[in-house]
Scaffold this active site. Structure first.
Site, PDB file in Angstrom:
ATOM      1  N   ASP A  11       0.856  -1.186   0.000  1.00 41.52           N
ATOM      2  CA  ASP A  11       0.000   0.000   0.000  1.00 41.52           C
ATOM      3  C   ASP A  11       0.891   1.234   0.000  1.00 41.52           C
ATOM      4  OD1 ASP A  11      -2.155  -1.637   0.122  1.00 41.52           O
ATOM      5  OD2 ASP A  11      -2.739  -1.142   2.174  1.00 41.52           O
ATOM      6  N   ASP A 130     -13.923  -5.766  -5.351  1.00 43.74           N
ATOM      7  CA  ASP A 130     -14.055  -5.907  -3.895  1.00 43.74           C
ATOM      8  C   ASP A 130     -15.458  -6.430  -3.623  1.00 43.74           C
ATOM      9  OD1 ASP A 130     -11.534  -4.830  -3.550  1.00 43.74           O
ATOM     10  OD2 ASP A 130     -12.264  -2.791  -3.198  1.00 43.74           O
TER      11      ASP A 130
END
Lengths: 253, 197
Positions: A11, A130
């Site tokens: 990330d 997602d």
């Protein structure tokens, strides 16, 4: 035979890794290009940068970061997060990304998938999905998992591939960060529904979970983050577990 | 030695150029196919689609072909390998015709083939020197040479066994991406360049 891939996800925000990894402590955030190169040496088959920043300034920094990384990394690099248009896809590819993942923008404008695939080739278009379980199946969420949509995950996966997606990155929101294992039903349902590689994501807590992503989940690749970053395991240990279970993967030692 | 990389205008050459620089050679990106023939070795990179790339190649096709026939070492990567052959199912236009044969779509359900695939029946000197056993692919098409004897490594995607490497003298075409195949891939590039010095 094509081998099963182990993909490491970092990330990034403003050109830095924002979650701690075992290589760096939380305060001294790491240089993503450096960390990516270290994971290549450990045997990672691919690296994913997930840009969690939202500001235009952060985007420019991310392009610089891609450039810097592409000069040091000799395994494929996928970049995702905040890609809004085919122009954004082109900018990331020209900066040195090998693939670009699209999520919310593809939900809002599905023709982005086709435009990108036509212009740059399906092999560099990853559609990131997602999904969270419901009583009847799995629902797709947008905006980093924050916003529910009306889309059924399996139907959206099929449509994304029909529109030109070259790969699907399927993240279980229920499992993400839980270390309780991937959502194997979700992974398998999508893997059986489409003809492109499916990357299992969300929930890896140990080597057995990674093995299960391939056996029960029927995934082509498994994405791993936290358990590598905090030093709980290593790429090599995960790959040794895969091989011990008869899963063919690239050996680097 | 100076290596020329022919740029079809399709973009990302970062990793390839960096791979060349870590092998210690000077490289020059050339968008003019005639000028591209002027280096000590030529690299045809693996980005883009056959039709547009063949169109960019067309004005210098004869000159490049002459240079290759005269012994110019050349490494063709992915699409670059396909451009060494006659033509492709993927798009219109002519390749260099150095390798007799054409590219056809892989006979597989899962396309494009994306990922690391094993090499088998490897006889190629540079692939062997590099101990490159598993290489990174991102392709839907593969060259089917008229003379299978030119194939110096094979891979298999689902039921389709296709050439991973094709060799003709100083010309090596690989269907995979050595610049994305980690250090054994870089070692293959280094070996190829060492052997054409």
């Amino acid at each position: 035979m094509i081998t099963k891939r182990l993909i490491v996800c970092l990330d990034v925000l403003g050109g830095r890794v924002v979650k701690g990894t075992r290589f760096v402590d939380l305060r001294d955030q790491g240089d993503p290009a450096d960390l990516a190169a270290r994971y290549e040496v450990e045997g990672a088959d691919e690296i994913v940068f997930l840009d969690i920043g939202a500001s235009p300034e952060a985007r420019a920094t991310t392009l610089d970061l891609i450039r810097d990384t592409a000069e040091r990394l000799f395994v494929p690099l996928t970049v995702g997060g905040g890609i809004r248009s085919a122009e954004d896809v082109g900018l990331a590819l020209r900066a040195g990304a090998d693939k670009v993942s699209v999520n919310t923008a593809a939900i809002e404008h599905p023709d982005l998938i086709t435009l990108s695939a036509d212009r740059f080739g399906a092999q560099c278009v990853v559609v990131s999905i997602d999904a969270a379980r419901t009583d009847t199946g799995w629902k797709v969420f947008a905006s980093g998992g924050q916003r529910p949509t009306d889309l059924d995950a399996i139907a959206w996966a099929e449509r994304a591939v029909a529109l030109g997606a070259g790969e699907l990155l399927v993240t279980s929101i229920d499992r993400d960060g839980s270390r309780a294992g991937y959502d194997l039903d979700l992974t398998r349902r999508i893997a059986r529904a489409v003809s492109v590689p499916v990357i299992a994501s969300g929930g890896a807590g140990n080597a057995a979970h990674v093995v299960a992503a391939f056996t029960e989940g029927e995934a082509s690749a498994a994405l791993v983050a936290g358990i590598l970053h905090d030093g709980q395991t290593t790429v090599r240990a995960l790959k040794e577990a895969m091989m011990a279970s008869g899963i063919s993967t690239r050996r680097t030692w | 030695m100076r290596v020329t990389v022919f740029d079809y205008g399709a973009g990302n050459l970062h990793s390839l150029l960096k791979a060349l620089s870590v092998t210690g050679v000077e490289s020059l990106v050339e968008t003019d196919p005639v000028a591209a023939a002027a280096g000590d070795a030529l690299i045809l990179p693996g980005v883009g689609a056959f039709g547009p790339a063949a169109a960019r190649l067309a004005p210098g096709r004869e000159r490049l072909r002459q240079a290759l026939d005269a012994g110019l070492p050349c490494l063709g990567i992915c699409l670059g390998l396909q451009l060494l052959a006659d033509e492709s199912e993927e798009g219109a236009g002519q390749g260099l015709g150095l390798i007799e044969g054409r590219s056809t779509r892989l006979d597989a359900r899962s396309l494009p083939q994306i990922g690391w695939n094993q090499l088998e029946a490897v006889t190629d000197v540079d692939v062997r020197t590099a101990e490159l056993e598993t290489a990174y692919y991102a392709n839907s098409y593969a060259v089917r040479p008229a003379n299978p004897g030119q194939v110096t490594a094979w891979s298999r995607h689902e039921g389709d066994r296709f050439p991973a490497a094709i060799r003709q003298g100083q010309v090596l075409g690989v269907q995979f991406h050595p610049e994305k195949s980690s250090w054994p891939g870089l070692a293959m590039i280094r070996s190829f360049l060492d052997n054409c010095r």
